[in-house]
Design a protein around this motif. Structure first.
Motif, short mmCIF file in Angstrom:
data_model
loop_
_atom_site.label_atom_id
_atom_site.label_comp_id
_atom_site.label_asym_id
_atom_site.label_seq_id
_atom_site.Cartn_x
_atom_site.Cartn_y
_atom_site.Cartn_z
N ALA A 130 12.18 -7.99 -10.36
CA ALA A 130 13.54 -7.97 -9.83
C ALA A 130 14.09 -6.55 -9.69
O ALA A 130 14.87 -6.26 -8.78
CB ALA A 130 14.46 -8.81 -10.70
N ASN A 131 13.69 -5.65 -10.61
CA ASN A 131 14.23 -4.29 -10.63
C ASN A 131 13.18 -3.21 -10.42
O ASN A 131 13.49 -2.02 -10.49
CB ASN A 131 14.95 -4.05 -11.95
N ASP A 132 11.92 -3.62 -10.17
CA ASP A 132 10.82 -2.67 -9.96
C ASP A 132 10.77 -1.64 -11.08
O ASP A 132 10.78 -0.42 -10.86
CB ASP A 132 10.96 -1.98 -8.59
N SER A 133 10.72 -2.17 -12.29
CA SER A 133 10.72 -1.32 -13.47
C SER A 133 9.83 -1.93 -14.55
O SER A 133 9.37 -3.06 -14.42
CB SER A 133 12.15 -1.15 -14.01
N ILE A 134 9.59 -1.16 -15.60
CA ILE A 134 8.90 -1.67 -16.78
C ILE A 134 9.89 -1.74 -17.93
O ILE A 134 10.54 -0.75 -18.27
CB ILE A 134 7.71 -0.78 -17.17
N SER B 23 8.75 6.65 -7.76
CA SER B 23 7.61 6.47 -6.85
C SER B 23 7.98 5.75 -5.56
O SER B 23 7.21 5.78 -4.60
CB SER B 23 6.51 5.67 -7.55
N GLY B 24 9.13 5.08 -5.52
CA GLY B 24 9.50 4.30 -4.35
C GLY B 24 8.87 2.93 -4.31
O GLY B 24 9.00 2.20 -3.32
N ILE B 25 8.18 2.54 -5.37
CA ILE B 25 7.51 1.24 -5.41
C ILE B 25 8.53 0.11 -5.29
O ILE B 25 9.63 0.18 -5.83
CB ILE B 25 6.69 1.09 -6.71
N THR B 26 8.16 -0.93 -4.54
CA THR B 26 8.99 -2.12 -4.40
C THR B 26 8.11 -3.35 -4.55
O THR B 26 6.91 -3.30 -4.32
CB THR B 26 9.68 -2.17 -3.03
N ARG C 7 3.22 -5.26 -4.09
CA ARG C 7 2.68 -6.28 -3.19
C ARG C 7 3.14 -6.07 -1.76
O ARG C 7 2.41 -6.37 -0.80
CB ARG C 7 3.10 -7.68 -3.65
N LEU C 8 4.33 -5.53 -1.57
CA LEU C 8 4.88 -5.36 -0.23
C LEU C 8 4.03 -4.44 0.63
O LEU C 8 3.88 -4.66 1.85
CB LEU C 8 6.31 -4.80 -0.33
N THR C 9 3.42 -3.43 0.00
CA THR C 9 2.60 -2.47 0.76
C THR C 9 1.12 -2.55 0.38
O THR C 9 0.33 -1.72 0.83
CB THR C 9 3.08 -1.02 0.52
N TYR C 10 0.76 -3.54 -0.46
CA TYR C 10 -0.65 -3.74 -0.88
C TYR C 10 -1.22 -2.51 -1.57
O TYR C 10 -2.42 -2.22 -1.48
CB TYR C 10 -1.55 -4.11 0.32
#
Length: 211
Positions: A92-96, A124-127, A146-149
């Protein structure tokens, strides 16, 4: 030792239906415990396995931990080998989110307390974060978008200290570009660090790489 050609299904499974809808599963270091994150009820559950790593013998310990205050959708779990820290990938927040247990309470799920959060999107811009895998010495971890594989590599100057994680934009691996995979949901990296493995709804894909 990590060739898919050697794999075969052992016809062993565990059905989580009575507990909920699980998005992430992980084991303790010796395989006698299994942990699962239920995204429907926002609860972690703990199970015992005997023999070790035999999921067909899983038995719910009656031990759980609610996480609704921190996330509604954990999609990955990992433990520091000594069990003192649990890491949860928050989709939900792209975090650990980092949970810690005091000495003597390692791997006892309801003894973990939320400690802090490290935003991966901020560095990193990860989503659409889906999975996390740590190097055995705690110096690196890998996270799947997953959005960008794409798998992102993060380094830590102090082993297992995710709060200090850093990312270089050159340290990525795209499954779609490499092997044409466009629906990656989870990843695993072999202990020798040479093979990332991707999982989709329909198959798993093995790739050689230098990580």
């Amino acid at each position: 030792p990590y060739s898919f050609s050697d794999l075969y299904y052992q016809d062993k499974n565990y059905n989580f239906t009575s507990e909920g809808s699980m998005n992430a599963v992980q084991f303790n270091a010796n395989g006698t415990k299994m942990y699962a994150a239920d995204y429907g009820n926002d609860i972690f559950y703990q199970y015992s396995l005997n023999p070790a790593f035999d999921i067909s013998t899983a038995n719910y310990d009656g031990v759980s931990l609610a996480f609704s205050s921190y996330s509604g959708n954990y999609t990955g779990l990992w433990f520091k080998p000594d069990g003192s820290v649990m890491y949860a990938a928050d989709n939900a927040n792209d975090s650990i989110d980092i949970y810690t247990a005091s000495s003597g309470n390692e791997y006892v799920l309801n003894q973990y307390s939320y400690s802090s959060t490290k935003s991966l999107s901020a560095i990193s811009g990860i989503t659409d974060l889906r999975s996390i895998v740590f190097k055995s010495d705690g110096s690196k971890f890998f996270a799947l978008c997953r959005l960008t594989y794409t798998v992102y590599e993060f380094t830590m100057s102090s082993a297992w200290d995710v709060t200090g994680a850093q990312h270089s934009s050159s340290n990525i691996y795209n499954f779609n570009t490499a092997v044409g995979e466009s629906n990656t949901r989870s990843i695993y990296v072999t202990p020798d660090g040479t093979q990332p493995v991707s999982y989709t709804h329909l198959r798993a894909h093995e790739t050689k790489a230098n990580l």
